[in-house]
Design an enzyme around this catalytic site. Structure first.
Site, PDB file in Angstrom:
ATOM      1  CB  CYS A   1      52.959  15.091 -28.857  1.00 21.11           C
ATOM      2  SG  CYS A   1      52.897  14.023 -30.446  1.00 21.11           S
TER       3      CYS A   1
ATOM      4  CB  CYS B   1      50.456  12.389 -28.999  1.00 24.02           C
ATOM      5  SG  CYS B   1      52.198  12.160 -29.570  1.00 24.02           S
ATOM      6  CG  ASP B   2      48.160  14.930 -26.686  1.00 26.96           C
ATOM      7  OD1 ASP B   2      47.582  13.441 -26.634  1.00 26.96           O
ATOM      8  OD2 ASP B   2      48.921  15.612 -26.405  1.00 26.96           O
TER       9      ASP B   2
END
Ligand code: NAP
Length: 312
Positions: A135, A138-139
C-alpha cells in the site's frame, strides 16, 4: 443464542457493500452491514479518486468512503464492526455468526473484497513492514527521498508508482512482461515520468537485507541473467486474491472470484455477491458501486417475492 433478525445482511463495507447498504435501507429493507476493519476496503488506499463520474476534480478515497458511510447510515442502515465467523442457510433464512452474536436474514450480500496477492519469494514475509509494502498510500511517506521498487504492470502498480515518484528519490517499476497491462492513460503517465525507470521482462527473485530491505535480486526473463538492485523499499501490486472463505461452495473463475448472474445472484437463493470478490473484467470504484446497487435491488425483489409467496 437467539438471533437478531434483519431483512438484508451485507458482509463487507467497501464501496459495493456501502452502496448496497444505502440502496437496501432506502428501499425499506432492515439492513445490517458487518465489517471487521474500517469501512472502505481497497478504496481507502486511493490517494486521489479522479475517475468517479461527476466527482470532478476528485477527492481522496478516505473522504469518499466517509461520505458513503454517512449516506448509508442516514438512510437507516445499521453498521457494526465485528468479524463474521460463519454463514449458514437453514430453511429460508441465512444465519450469520460472530464471536458473540447471531444474526439472521432472508437476503445476504457477500461484499468481502480481496486482499493483495503475495509474490511468494524469499524475504517477502521477513521484511513485511520493514521495506515490503502492499500500500503506497499507507507506507509511501516512509520512503521520502529513498529508492523504491514497484512490482507489477497493472493499474495499481502504475498508479502507485506515479504517487511514489512524488516522494521517493527514484522509482523502478519491475514488470514480468514486455508491456504494461494498465489502462493506456495510466500506463503512459508512468512511461513519461522522468523519475520512474521501467524494467520490462524482469522478475524479483529475492528480497534481501539485514534489519530492513537493502536490495532485490532481479532476473531477466529473456536471458535468465540475474542482477542485484539496491532498494530501500519494495511495493508489490501483483493483483488480488478474493475473500471467499465464508461461502467456499460457490462457483468461481480460475482466480477464485465468485461467479454471479447479471443480477449479482449466486446459485444459492437469496445470496448475492458484489464488488472485488466477484468475477468481472473491470475493477473500478464505479463498477463496485453499480454492483452494490444492483445487488440491493435484487435482494429487495427476492425478499418481497419470498414474502408474497409465503402468504399465498
Ligand atoms: P492486475 O490488473 O491483476 O495486475 C496485476 C499485475 O501483477 C499484472 O501486471 C501481473 O502481470 C502482475 N503479477 C501477477 N502475479 C505476479 C507475480 N507472481 N510476479 C510478478 N508479477 C505478477 O491487478 P491491479 O493492478 O491490482 O488491478 C486490479 C483491478 O483494479 C483491475 O481491474 C484494475 O483495472 C483496477 N484498478 C483500477 C485503477 C484505476 O482505474 N486507476 C487503479 C487500481 C486498480 P501480468 O500483466 O503478466 O499478468
Amino acid at each position: 443464542m437467539e438471533s437478531t433478525r434483519y431483512d438484508f445482511i451485507i458482509i463487507g463495507a467497501g464501496v459495493a457493500g456501502l452502496t448496497a447498504a444505502q440502496y437496501g435501507a432506502r428501499s425499506n429493507l432492515k439492513t445490517l452491514v458487518l465489517e471487521n476493519v474500517s469501512s472502505g476496503g481497497q478504496a481507502l488506499n486511493i490517494m486521489h479518486l479522479e475517475n468517479y463520474p461527476g466527482l470532478y476534480p476528485g477527492i481522496p478515497g478516505s473522504e469518499f468512503i466517509g461520505k458513503m458511510e454517512a449516506q448509508a447510515k442516514d438512510f437507516g442502515a445499521v453498521m457494526q464492526k465485528t468479524q463474521v465467523l460463519s454463514v449458514d442457510k437453514v430453511g429460508p433464512l441465512f444465519t450469520v455468526k460472530t464471536a458473540d452474536q447471531t444474526f439472521s436474514s432472508e437476503a445476504l450480500l457477500l461484499a468481502t473484497g480481496a486482499y493483495p496477492r503475495k509474490l511468494g519469494i524469499p524475504g517477502e514475509d521477513t521484511f513485511a513492514g520493514r521495506g515490503v509494502s502492499y500500500c503506497a498510500t499507507c507506507d509511501g511517506p516512509f520512503f521520502r527521498n529513498k529508492r523504491v521498487v514497484v512490482v507489477g504492470g497493472g493499474d495499481s502498480a502504475c498508479d502507485e508508482a506515479t504517487y511514489l515518484s512524488t516522494l521517493a528519490a527514484e522509482v523502478t517499476l519491475v514488470h514480468r512482461r514486455a508491456q504494461l497491462r494498465a489502462q493506456k492513460a495510466v500506463a503512459e503517465r508512468v512511461l513519461r515520468n522522468p523519475k520512474i525507470t521501467v524494467r520490462f521482462n524482469t522478475v524479483v527473485k529475492e528480497i534481501r537485507g539485514t534489519q530492513a530491505v537493502e536490495s532485490l535480486l532481479l532476473e531477466d526473463t529473456g536471458t535468465g541473467l540475474t542482477s542485484e538492485a539496491a532498494a530501500d523499499g519494495v511495493f508489490i501490486f501483483a493483483g488480488s486474491v478474493p475473500r471467499t472463505e465464508l461461502v467456499p461452495v460457490l462457483p468461481h473463475d480460475d482466480g477464485g472470484f465468485i461467479l454471479t448472474d447479471d443480477r449479482m445472484a449466486t446459485p444459492i437463493p437469496g445470496l448475492f455477491c458484489a464488488g472485488d470478490v466477484r468475477s468481472k473484467q473491470f475493477r473500478q470504484v464505479v463498477t463496485a458501486a453499480a454492483e452494490g446497487a444492483l445487488a440491493a435491488h435484487s435482494a429487495e425483489k427476492y425478499v418481497r417475492d419470498a414474502r408474497s409467496e409465503a402468504y399465498r
